[in-house]
Write a protein that holds these residues in place. Structure first.
Motif, PDB file in Angstrom:
ATOM      1  N   MET A  89       0.867  -1.173   0.000  1.00 31.53           N
ATOM      2  CA  MET A  89       0.000   0.000   0.000  1.00 31.53           C
ATOM      3  C   MET A  89       0.905   1.225   0.000  1.00 31.53           C
ATOM      4  SD  MET A  89      -3.463  -0.617   2.219  1.00 31.53           S
ATOM      5  CE  MET A  89      -2.679  -0.676   3.822  1.00 31.53           C
ATOM      6  N   LEU A  90       0.669   2.120  -0.942  1.00 31.35           N
ATOM      7  CA  LEU A  90       1.535   3.274  -1.152  1.00 31.35           C
ATOM      8  C   LEU A  90       0.823   4.540  -0.704  1.00 31.35           C
ATOM      9  CD1 LEU A  90       2.577   2.320  -4.802  1.00 31.35           C
ATOM     10  CD2 LEU A  90       3.559   1.486  -2.640  1.00 31.35           C
ATOM     11  N   TYR A  91       1.413   5.207   0.256  1.00 33.13           N
ATOM     12  CA  TYR A  91       0.922   6.501   0.714  1.00 33.13           C
ATOM     13  C   TYR A  91       1.822   7.548   0.057  1.00 33.13           C
ATOM     14  CZ  TYR A  91      -1.163   3.357   4.155  1.00 33.13           C
ATOM     15  OH  TYR A  91      -1.842   2.323   4.768  1.00 33.13           O
ATOM     16  N   VAL A  92       1.253   8.366  -0.809  1.00 28.02           N
ATOM     17  CA  VAL A  92       2.072   9.163  -1.720  1.00 28.02           C
ATOM     18  C   VAL A  92       2.089  10.631  -1.314  1.00 28.02           C
ATOM     19  CG1 VAL A  92       1.449   7.529  -3.541  1.00 28.02           C
ATOM     20  CG2 VAL A  92       0.246   9.715  -3.382  1.00 28.02           C
ATOM     21  N   GLU A  93       3.036  11.331  -1.909  1.00 31.26           N
ATOM     22  CA  GLU A  93       3.120  12.779  -1.703  1.00 31.26           C
ATOM     23  C   GLU A  93       1.899  13.462  -2.318  1.00 31.26           C
ATOM     24  OE1 GLU A  93       5.256  14.025   0.157  1.00 31.26           O
ATOM     25  OE2 GLU A  93       6.926  12.591   0.217  1.00 31.26           O
ATOM     26  N   PRO A  94       1.493  14.606  -1.777  1.00 31.64           N
ATOM     27  CA  PRO A  94       0.324  15.312  -2.328  1.00 31.64           C
ATOM     28  C   PRO A  94       0.458  15.543  -3.834  1.00 31.64           C
ATOM     29  CG  PRO A  94       0.995  16.308  -0.251  1.00 31.64           C
ATOM     30  CD  PRO A  94       2.059  15.309  -0.602  1.00 31.64           C
ATOM     31  N   GLY A  95      -0.575  15.186  -4.563  1.00 30.36           N
ATOM     32  CA  GLY A  95      -0.602  15.403  -5.997  1.00 30.36           C
ATOM     33  C   GLY A  95       0.128  14.363  -6.833  1.00 30.36           C
ATOM     34  N   ALA A  96       0.699  13.336  -6.181  1.00 28.08           N
ATOM     35  CA  ALA A  96       1.524  12.369  -6.913  1.00 28.08           C
ATOM     36  C   ALA A  96       0.789  11.078  -7.264  1.00 28.08           C
ATOM     37  CB  ALA A  96       2.769  12.034  -6.096  1.00 28.08           C
ATOM     38  N   THR A  97      -0.476  10.953  -6.911  1.00 26.02           N
ATOM     39  CA  THR A  97      -1.166   9.673  -7.085  1.00 26.02           C
ATOM     40  C   THR A  97      -1.149   9.192  -8.524  1.00 26.02           C
ATOM     41  OG1 THR A  97      -2.617  10.079  -5.182  1.00 26.02           O
ATOM     42  CG2 THR A  97      -3.355   8.449  -6.792  1.00 26.02           C
ATOM     43  N   ALA A  98      -1.480  10.060  -9.468  1.00 25.25           N
ATOM     44  CA  ALA A  98      -1.559   9.640 -10.879  1.00 25.25           C
ATOM     45  C   ALA A  98      -0.211   9.159 -11.389  1.00 25.25           C
ATOM     46  CB  ALA A  98      -2.089  10.782 -11.740  1.00 25.25           C
ATOM     47  N   ASP A  99       0.858   9.876 -11.040  1.00 29.80           N
ATOM     48  CA  ASP A  99       2.193   9.488 -11.514  1.00 29.80           C
ATOM     49  C   ASP A  99       2.642   8.173 -10.874  1.00 29.80           C
ATOM     50  OD1 ASP A  99       2.352  11.726 -13.115  1.00 29.80           O
ATOM     51  OD2 ASP A  99       3.474  12.910 -11.638  1.00 29.80           O
ATOM     52  N   VAL A 100       2.399   8.007  -9.564  1.00 35.55           N
ATOM     53  CA  VAL A 100       2.781   6.766  -8.897  1.00 35.55           C
ATOM     54  C   VAL A 100       1.989   5.600  -9.460  1.00 35.55           C
ATOM     55  CG1 VAL A 100       2.745   5.538  -6.684  1.00 35.55           C
ATOM     56  CG2 VAL A 100       3.526   7.925  -6.783  1.00 35.55           C
ATOM     57  N   LEU A 101       0.711   5.797  -9.671  1.00 40.63           N
ATOM     58  CA  LEU A 101      -0.137   4.741 -10.240  1.00 40.63           C
ATOM     59  C   LEU A 101       0.393   4.311 -11.600  1.00 40.63           C
ATOM     60  CD1 LEU A 101      -2.932   3.198  -9.942  1.00 40.63           C
ATOM     61  CD2 LEU A 101      -3.856   5.030 -11.401  1.00 40.63           C
ATOM     62  N   ALA A 102       0.700   5.263 -12.456  1.00 43.18           N
ATOM     63  CA  ALA A 102       1.174   4.934 -13.806  1.00 43.18           C
ATOM     64  C   ALA A 102       2.512   4.206 -13.763  1.00 43.18           C
ATOM     65  CB  ALA A 102       1.280   6.210 -14.634  1.00 43.18           C
ATOM     66  N   ALA A 103       3.421   4.653 -12.900  1.00 44.05           N
ATOM     67  CA  ALA A 103       4.740   4.024 -12.818  1.00 44.05           C
ATOM     68  C   ALA A 103       4.639   2.579 -12.341  1.00 44.05           C
ATOM     69  CB  ALA A 103       5.644   4.835 -11.887  1.00 44.05           C
ATOM     70  N   TRP A 104       3.817   2.334 -11.328  1.00 46.68           N
ATOM     71  CA  TRP A 104       3.683   0.988 -10.792  1.00 46.68           C
ATOM     72  C   TRP A 104       2.936   0.078 -11.754  1.00 46.68           C
ATOM     73  CZ3 TRP A 104       4.929  -1.190  -5.782  1.00 46.68           C
ATOM     74  CH2 TRP A 104       5.787  -0.374  -5.044  1.00 46.68           C
ATOM     75  N   GLN A 105       1.945   0.607 -12.440  1.00 43.67           N
ATOM     76  CA  GLN A 105       1.255  -0.202 -13.444  1.00 43.67           C
ATOM     77  C   GLN A 105       2.209  -0.585 -14.579  1.00 43.67           C
ATOM     78  OE1 GLN A 105      -2.157   2.184 -14.543  1.00 43.67           O
ATOM     79  NE2 GLN A 105      -3.475   1.196 -13.023  1.00 43.67           N
ATOM     80  N   ALA A 106       3.013   0.354 -15.027  1.00 46.46           N
ATOM     81  CA  ALA A 106       3.940   0.074 -16.122  1.00 46.46           C
ATOM     82  C   ALA A 106       4.986  -0.960 -15.728  1.00 46.46           C
ATOM     83  CB  ALA A 106       4.611   1.374 -16.573  1.00 46.46           C
ATOM     84  N   ARG A 107       5.435  -0.920 -14.485  1.00 44.27           N
ATOM     85  CA  ARG A 107       6.508  -1.812 -14.043  1.00 44.27           C
ATOM     86  C   ARG A 107       5.999  -3.200 -13.666  1.00 44.27           C
ATOM     87  NH1 ARG A 107      10.057  -4.830 -13.149  1.00 44.27           N
ATOM     88  NH2 ARG A 107      12.005  -4.506 -11.982  1.00 44.27           N
ATOM     89  N   LEU A 108       4.811  -3.281 -13.075  1.00 40.47           N
ATOM     90  CA  LEU A 108       4.361  -4.557 -12.527  1.00 40.47           C
ATOM     91  C   LEU A 108       3.394  -5.333 -13.419  1.00 40.47           C
ATOM     92  CD1 LEU A 108       5.608  -3.210  -9.915  1.00 40.47           C
ATOM     93  CD2 LEU A 108       3.995  -4.638  -8.670  1.00 40.47           C
ATOM     94  N   ALA A 109       2.700  -4.671 -14.342  1.00 40.22           N
ATOM     95  CA  ALA A 109       1.807  -5.418 -15.227  1.00 40.22           C
ATOM     96  C   ALA A 109       2.621  -6.383 -16.098  1.00 40.22           C
ATOM     97  CB  ALA A 109       1.018  -4.455 -16.111  1.00 40.22           C
TER      98      ALA A 109
END
Length: 382
Positions: A286-306
């Motif tokens: 579970m990732l608790y992210v910096e303010p405003g970073a949710t979209a970027d973190v989501l995209a990075a993790w989806q790209a790496r783990l899918a």
């Protein structure tokens, strides 16, 4: 492949087909009135009941490696296959088991979770520096509900569980009887029943989980631990007083993840960027992210783990029912981004994870059937 192309993650069952339904169904078998709208497994009426929870004894493991459990294997034909829930981890499952509620309602939503008011992570298993357990999980446990109706309960397990944070949050209401050594546990259960046969006795058995974590659930050590548990449960079943039923279940399964198949977050700057706190556990971060970073973190993790993981936002997992209905007080505890590994992969971080966690071969926490499915075996009262 994007996360959307992976499709929906399996939605856990939190009703009669889940671990949440076990203790309420057992309570009903003892004559305790059930709620008008409550759908429960139908269990035979009994004077008393013993519920053994074998930590880590997943349904699929028991089927596949049942040669190590000759007694339990005889009970498989009448077994129920239940969902432990998400995440499939002990702290969460104990909350689900003890309250009969889904994680989104009881609030024990992971291994390492955010304490929102302090903006720091604490561990719900050891509860070190955690909040007041009853304030964190205020719902009545099944044991408390039984006590209010005059039906006593006893919990048998290692002494360090007595009055621990997790016990007070998830399992309060039962009298505690310490039994550290495996050889002490069946006598402790039988002694409790001798004092009062009309009661619910809960026995926790942890050695199978420990062997699986340390040596792998495909190991000889795992098999030996299951053999020990199986032999003790066989003795218990043959020693119960008349009218007492026996049930055996688990809190999760397990899967071996070789160390070479793990992603080290400390060496992955694209994944680490924007992550303020890492919670959950290696199979279900579970990732608790910096303010405003949710979209970027989501995209990075989806790209790496899918395609080896489902990666969702908090809002998506709540909409999809991963935690069941989520109470307002619980929502902020869930990560801004939630990951459920489905391939042979796990995510670790030596900067945040201790050496013990990093050394474990057998893991759990995610939504695969190896991790989520647990048995409910039964021996009807004589």
């Amino acid at each position: 492949m994007t996360d959307q192309e992976l499709g929906s993650a399996p939605r856990p069952s939190y009703g009669s087909g889940g671990l949440a339904g076990v203790l309420p169904a057992v309570a009903a078998s003892l004559g305790v009135p059930r709620g008008a709208a409550e759908e429960l497994l139908e269990l035979p009426p009994a004077r008393g009941a013993v519920v053994v929870l074998v930590d880590g004894l997943g349904y699929e493991l028991l089927h596949r490696r049942g040669g190590h459990a000759p007694y339990l294997r005889t009970l498989l034909s009448g077994a129920h296959r239940l969902d432990a829930g998400f995440p499939s981890t002990t702290a969460t499952s104990m909350g689900t088991f003890g309250t009969g509620l889904p994680p989104g309602s009881h609030g024990l939503i992971g291994y390492d979770v955010l304490l929102p008011e302090a903006d720091r992570i604490f561990n719900e298993l050891n509860w070190r520096h955690g909040p007041d357990p009853q304030a964190w999980q205020p719902a009545a446990t099944v044991f408390e509900s039984l006590a209010a109706l005059g039906v006593p309960s006893t919990m048998v397990g290692p002494g360090y569980f007595d009055a621990s944070g997790l016990t007070r949050a998830a399992l309060r209401g039962a009298a505690f009887r310490a039994a550290d050594a495996p050889s002490d546990r069946v006598p402790a259960v039988l002694a409790a029943l001798a004092r009062e046969p009309r009661q619910l006795v809960y026995l926790y058995w942890g050695e199978v989980d420990r062997a699986g974590h340390e040596h792998g659930c495909e190991s000889l050590a795992w098999g030996a631990a299951v053999e020990e548990a199986d032999a003790a449960i066989r003795v218990l079943a043959r020693s119960l007083p008349p009218g007492v039923a026996l049930y055996v279940t688990a809190d999760h399964g397990m899967i071996d993840i070789p160390f070479e198949d793990r992603i080290d977050l400390s060496t992955e700057p694209d994944l680490d960027r924007g992550v303020r706190h890492l919670g959950g556990e290696p199979r279900a971060p579970m990732l608790y992210v910096e303010p405003g970073a949710t979209a970027d973190v989501l995209a990075a993790w989806q790209a790496r783990l899918a395609p080896r993981a489902h990666v969702r936002t908090r809002e998506q997992v709540m909409d999809e029912g991963w935690f069941g209905p989520v109470a307002d007080r619980v929502a902020a505890r869930i990560g801004d981004v939630v990951v459920a590994c489905v391939g042979r992969v796990a995510v670790v971080d030596p900067r945040r994870h201790g050496t013990t966690l990093l050394s474990l071969l057998g893991l759990h926490g995610s939504v695969t059937s190896q991790e989520v499915a647990v048995p409910l075996l039964r021996v009807d009262p004589a």
